[in-house]
Structure formats: structure tokens, C-alpha cells
Design an enzyme around this catalytic site. Sequence first.
Site, PDB file in Angstrom:
ATOM      1  N   ASP A   9       0.847  -1.189   0.000  1.00 59.99           N
ATOM      2  CA  ASP A   9       0.000   0.000   0.000  1.00 59.99           C
ATOM      3  C   ASP A   9       0.884   1.240   0.000  1.00 59.99           C
ATOM      4  OD1 ASP A   9      -1.929   1.928   0.337  1.00 59.99           O
ATOM      5  OD2 ASP A   9      -2.989   0.867   1.928  1.00 59.99           O
ATOM      6  N   ASP A 102      -3.700   2.584  -5.376  1.00 59.21           N
ATOM      7  CA  ASP A 102      -2.501   2.575  -4.523  1.00 59.21           C
ATOM      8  C   ASP A 102      -2.330   1.294  -3.719  1.00 59.21           C
ATOM      9  OD1 ASP A 102      -4.661   2.925  -2.859  1.00 59.21           O
ATOM     10  OD2 ASP A 102      -3.869   4.673  -1.808  1.00 59.21           O
ATOM     11  N   GLU A 103      -3.043   0.229  -4.083  1.00 60.23           N
ATOM     12  CA  GLU A 103      -2.961  -1.035  -3.351  1.00 60.23           C
ATOM     13  C   GLU A 103      -2.709  -2.197  -4.298  1.00 60.23           C
ATOM     14  OE1 GLU A 103      -5.633  -1.915   0.195  1.00 60.23           O
ATOM     15  OE2 GLU A 103      -6.840  -0.497  -0.948  1.00 60.23           O
TER      16      GLU A 103
END
Length: 382
Positions: A9, A102-103
Site C-alpha cells: 500500500d 494505490d494497493e
Amino acid sequence: MNRAIVHMDLDTFFVSCERRNNSQLQDIPLIIGGGDRGVVASCSYEARRFGVRSAIPIRMALKLCPDAKVIRGDHEMYSNLSHTVTEIIQSKVPIMEKASIDEFYLDLSGMDKFFGCYQWTKEIAATVTQETGLPISFALSTNKTVSKIGTGEAKPVGRLEIKEMEIKPFLNPLSIKKIPMVGDKTFQLLSRIGIRTIHTLSEMPILVLQQMIGVNGKELWKKANGIDENPVVPYSERKSISTERTFTNDTMDVIELKRIISGMAEQLAYQLRQEKWLTSTVVIKIRYANFDTETKQCKVSYTSADHTLSRVALELFNKVYTRRMRLRLVGLRFTGLVHGNHQMNLFEDTEEQMSLYQTMDYIKKRFGSDSVGRASGFDFGK
């Protein structure tokens, strides 16, 4: 063979992107969002210490943290940097799933005999930071749920390995809010009967949980016990979504054509939000009765908002429909998609618009996509 699943993350991604380009933003309370009537899309850890959180109104955030600096945000920059990180990770692992902008989930099962999964993941994270300047946290465990919870506990810029025999001791003392599928309503429901820790939840009978929260009761019990068989799904980027309408009888009824296009825009925008996409390009297509086909497109700021996409689609229709000739087909396509989470919509939304979309999407999800819509695009003949 034990599974080796990593969750990665990018820490406070939007904030980190802004700080990467402007060193003066380091170490100050920072809020990313849209205008005084908008809501918080992201905030720095410095702002979180004052109680600022994603999705609360900007006005409320500034009351909590008056010294915070508010930046509207740059979707294109975030999308480009996310794409760069995706390419870095994808080039170094056998299976990668992009869960949001974003993961990432990585399946490194079986890789221990070559290098060591934890060491491999550390080097991937170091490469991401070296090549992009963005901080990233990760956790390695045997499944997606434990890894994701682990990343949350490791932040900021943390690295964590949770081995199989350590899963229960790691999960037990944590709040049930740490489980990804537990939202505010479920938390309040379980809290009322004294279930606040994962340990307590893990000891609840499955049937009782199913009676309380429905079909998800068993899945929640499994997650509380560190059980998750969900695979890492190989990443592939969707390019566009579209729809067309071919008329039984050719038409030049402009009012009706605009109603159809508005309805198309609303339905596709709803699909974007459900699948967590944003579009950057709107394309209108028309086909005349003589089969001549024309298209026109327009770039927009990344969005999934009905009112923006419908307006642009109608403007394009006005520009492309230039002949006094009947049409046999109209079509609408959204392309230039980026896969993010719903928070990315918040840059364009006011509190009122956000509430409206949430309510309409809830009604559509429960009663069908045709159950509610704007009058300008609604087919009252259905």
C-alpha cells in the site's frame, strides 16, 4: 505448500505524490480535496492527528485542523505515478493484483526456495521508493485478509511478516474495525452485543452471525479466524466501457436523441462507480440513415459523475450532429480509464452531490439500475 501473499500500500498516496513534487509540503498538515464545499479525498498523518479523515467535509476538516493546507489534487499525476508503480511491481513478481490506485496484492507462493519471500518483497518496496520517491508499506502472510490488516498495522513505511502460527495472536487483540468488510453499521451492530475485538468475534457461532448480519456472517467469521481462500487475481487494465442504441425507425427527433444520450451517460457513470473506475475521455458516435458514421471526443478531468459526463456528451452531440438527416444509431463510450477507489470522485463532488450519488447508487443497487434516474435521461415509457 503454504501460500505467501503480500499486500502493498502506497502510504497516503495523494499526499505523497504532492510532496514528491513540492518539498515545502513536507511535515505540515495537508488535505487533498475539492473546494470549501467539497470533501477530504486524502490527508497527511499530521492532519490525522487532529481527527481529519477521508470523506469528511472540508469545512469540518479545517475546523479540526485550521492550519492545514488544502490542495485540490491532480488526478493525471496520481494516475501516471500509479501506472509507474504498477509496472515496477508487475515486472518483478509472478502474479500481481491491483486492488486500487494505490494497493496491490502479490502471490509469491513457492518463491521461498529461490530467494526468500520477505527479502524479495523488501527489495521490491525499496525499488518503488528509489524510482518514484513514494513511500510504501507491506505485510506478508498466508492470505489476503491477514496481509491487508498487517499493512494497516505496519504503516507508515512499515514492513511486517505474519507467519501462520502467528496469525491468531496477531489478530486477536485488534478491533473488529480492522477487518476490511466491517463498516460502521456492522461495527455498531456487533458492538451493541459486546463484540469489539477480533478474538471475541472469532469465537462467535457462525449461525448467530448469519442471523445478525445475513449471508456475510460466515465470511466474517472466517476472516476473524484468519481464513481467506480468495486468490490473487492477475491484473489486467480495462480500456473503455460503452453502449449503443440502434433505432427501429431512423429518427431526427433531437429532444428524444438528447434524452437517450443523457440516459446512456447516467447508466455508464453508474457502472464506472460500481466497478471503481474513472474516465478521462468521452466519445460520442452517430450513424446516419445512409450509414455514414461520425465520432467526436473530448478529454475531461478524471471523473465518474453523471452531471459532468452527461453535459460533455450532449455538447459533443451538438457538435457532431451537423446534417439535417435521420440517424439510425447513437453511441457513447468512456475511455482512458483509471482503476481507483470511490474516494477519487470526491475532488469534483460537493457534499450535496456526494450524498445524492450515494443515495441513487444505493437505490439502483437494491432495486435495479432503471429504478431511479434524472428526468432528463429517464424513459418514462418503461
